[in-house]
Enzyme design. Sequence first.
Site, PDB file in Angstrom:
ATOM      1  N   CYS A   4       0.850  -1.202   0.000  1.00 56.04           N
ATOM      2  CA  CYS A   4       0.000   0.000   0.000  1.00 56.04           C
ATOM      3  C   CYS A   4       0.883   1.248   0.000  1.00 56.04           C
ATOM      4  O   CYS A   4       1.737   1.432   0.874  1.00 56.04           O
ATOM      5  CB  CYS A   4      -0.909  -0.005   1.227  1.00 56.04           C
ATOM      6  SG  CYS A   4      -1.764   1.551   1.478  1.00 56.04           S
ATOM      7  N   CYS A   7       0.598   3.354   3.189  1.00 54.71           N
ATOM      8  CA  CYS A   7       1.305   2.722   4.315  1.00 54.71           C
ATOM      9  C   CYS A   7       2.810   2.975   4.188  1.00 54.71           C
ATOM     10  O   CYS A   7       3.491   3.235   5.184  1.00 54.71           O
ATOM     11  CB  CYS A   7       1.018   1.218   4.359  1.00 54.71           C
ATOM     12  SG  CYS A   7      -0.577   0.800   5.092  1.00 54.71           S
ATOM     13  N   ASP A  30      -1.069  16.450  -1.540  1.00 58.74           N
ATOM     14  CA  ASP A  30      -1.372  15.557  -2.659  1.00 58.74           C
ATOM     15  C   ASP A  30      -0.343  15.789  -3.769  1.00 58.74           C
ATOM     16  O   ASP A  30       0.003  16.930  -4.092  1.00 58.74           O
ATOM     17  CB  ASP A  30      -2.788  15.831  -3.176  1.00 58.74           C
ATOM     18  CG  ASP A  30      -3.299  14.713  -4.073  1.00 58.74           C
ATOM     19  OD1 ASP A  30      -4.259  14.024  -3.690  1.00 58.74           O
ATOM     20  OD2 ASP A  30      -2.726  14.538  -5.176  1.00 58.74           O
ATOM     21  N   HIS A  94      -6.529   3.051   0.700  1.00 59.92           N
ATOM     22  CA  HIS A  94      -6.203   3.274   2.105  1.00 59.92           C
ATOM     23  C   HIS A  94      -6.990   4.536   2.439  1.00 59.92           C
ATOM     24  O   HIS A  94      -6.719   5.607   1.870  1.00 59.92           O
ATOM     25  CB  HIS A  94      -4.692   3.452   2.295  1.00 59.92           C
ATOM     26  CG  HIS A  94      -4.240   3.704   3.696  1.00 59.92           C
ATOM     27  ND1 HIS A  94      -3.190   3.020   4.288  1.00 59.92           N
ATOM     28  CD2 HIS A  94      -4.683   4.593   4.622  1.00 59.92           C
ATOM     29  CE1 HIS A  94      -3.012   3.467   5.524  1.00 59.92           C
ATOM     30  NE2 HIS A  94      -3.914   4.439   5.746  1.00 59.92           N
ATOM     31  N   HIS A  96      -8.719   7.881   3.237  1.00 58.64           N
ATOM     32  CA  HIS A  96      -8.127   9.208   3.396  1.00 58.64           C
ATOM     33  C   HIS A  96      -9.173  10.280   3.150  1.00 58.64           C
ATOM     34  O   HIS A  96     -10.134  10.067   2.415  1.00 58.64           O
ATOM     35  CB  HIS A  96      -6.933   9.405   2.446  1.00 58.64           C
ATOM     36  CG  HIS A  96      -7.252   9.116   1.010  1.00 58.64           C
ATOM     37  ND1 HIS A  96      -7.297   7.824   0.511  1.00 58.64           N
ATOM     38  CD2 HIS A  96      -7.539   9.924  -0.033  1.00 58.64           C
ATOM     39  CE1 HIS A  96      -7.593   7.872  -0.781  1.00 58.64           C
ATOM     40  NE2 HIS A  96      -7.749   9.129  -1.131  1.00 58.64           N
ATOM     41  N   HIS A  98      -9.609  14.115   1.678  1.00 58.10           N
ATOM     42  CA  HIS A  98      -9.019  15.229   0.936  1.00 58.10           C
ATOM     43  C   HIS A  98      -9.439  16.537   1.605  1.00 58.10           C
ATOM     44  O   HIS A  98     -10.604  16.703   1.964  1.00 58.10           O
ATOM     45  CB  HIS A  98      -9.541  15.268  -0.506  1.00 58.10           C
ATOM     46  CG  HIS A  98      -9.196  14.069  -1.338  1.00 58.10           C
ATOM     47  ND1 HIS A  98      -8.195  14.093  -2.287  1.00 58.10           N
ATOM     48  CD2 HIS A  98      -9.717  12.821  -1.385  1.00 58.10           C
ATOM     49  CE1 HIS A  98      -8.129  12.907  -2.886  1.00 58.10           C
ATOM     50  NE2 HIS A  98      -9.041  12.113  -2.359  1.00 58.10           N
TER      51      HIS A  98
HETATM   52  P1  5GP Z   1      -8.384   9.030  -4.246  1.00 60.81           P
HETATM   53  O1  5GP Z   1      -8.645   9.191  -5.719  1.00 60.81           O
HETATM   54  O2  5GP Z   1      -8.016   7.606  -3.900  1.00 60.81           O
HETATM   55  O3  5GP Z   1      -9.498   9.570  -3.386  1.00 60.81           O
HETATM   56  O4  5GP Z   1      -7.161   9.953  -3.918  1.00 60.81           O
HETATM   57  C1  5GP Z   1      -5.833   9.509  -3.986  1.00 60.81           C
HETATM   58  C2  5GP Z   1      -4.982  10.736  -4.064  1.00 60.81           C
HETATM   59  O5  5GP Z   1      -3.664  10.367  -3.725  1.00 60.81           O
HETATM   60  C3  5GP Z   1      -4.934  11.356  -5.467  1.00 60.81           C
HETATM   61  O6  5GP Z   1      -5.407  12.705  -5.401  1.00 60.81           O
HETATM   62  C4  5GP Z   1      -3.462  11.275  -5.858  1.00 60.81           C
HETATM   63  O7  5GP Z   1      -3.000  12.434  -6.543  1.00 60.81           O
HETATM   64  C5  5GP Z   1      -2.762  11.100  -4.507  1.00 60.81           C
HETATM   65  N1  5GP Z   1      -1.539  10.318  -4.556  1.00 60.81           N
HETATM   66  C6  5GP Z   1      -1.360   9.116  -5.173  1.00 60.81           C
HETATM   67  N2  5GP Z   1      -0.111   8.663  -4.994  1.00 60.81           N
HETATM   68  C7  5GP Z   1       0.520   9.590  -4.213  1.00 60.81           C
HETATM   69  C8  5GP Z   1       1.843   9.683  -3.688  1.00 60.81           C
HETATM   70  O8  5GP Z   1       2.705   8.820  -3.874  1.00 60.81           O
HETATM   71  N3  5GP Z   1       2.130  10.793  -2.944  1.00 60.81           N
HETATM   72  C9  5GP Z   1       1.215  11.764  -2.702  1.00 60.81           C
HETATM   73  N4  5GP Z   1       1.608  12.804  -1.960  1.00 60.81           N
HETATM   74  N5  5GP Z   1      -0.041  11.706  -3.187  1.00 60.81           N
HETATM   75  C10 5GP Z   1      -0.387  10.636  -3.931  1.00 60.81           C
HETATM   76 ZN    ZN Z   2      -2.306   1.286   3.692  1.00 54.43          ZN
END
Ligand code: 5GP
Ligand code: ZN
Length: 106
Positions: A4, A7, A30, A94, A96, A98
Amino acid sequence: MTDCIFCKIINGDFGTEFVYENEYAVVFKDINPKAEIHLLVVPRVHVESLNELDDEKILGKLMMTVKEVTKKEGIKSYRTVINTGKEAGQEVFHLHIHILAGKGVI
Ligand code: 5GP
Ligand code: ZN
């Protein structure tokens, strides 16, 4: 969870800078910001999404972390988003929250 990405970030594997952290969560920027300010509030415990959440305390602690980090950063007006499931735009499985603020928030 070993495969993950969040993680691994929590574990310090990528040297990601934490904007804020406490006993329950870490907060970092992000990598692909959708607004001028785009932070992710991530629980230290691995839970895939709201669909798998079975401990109500986690969500309370996450929301308090939102309050704490926005206060610390002087962010008075912001939007919070939780994507749950692939079809709703969840990319990282995982849990989260925003935090979106500043220019570009819709
Ligand atoms: P989701 O679409 O799952 O709600 O949001 C995941 C967010 O994690 C996305 O906005 C993406 O830009 C961000 N993200 C994905 N991989 C990484 C990473 O390695 N580092 C950081 N800082 N953000 C990440
Ligand atoms: Zn995780």
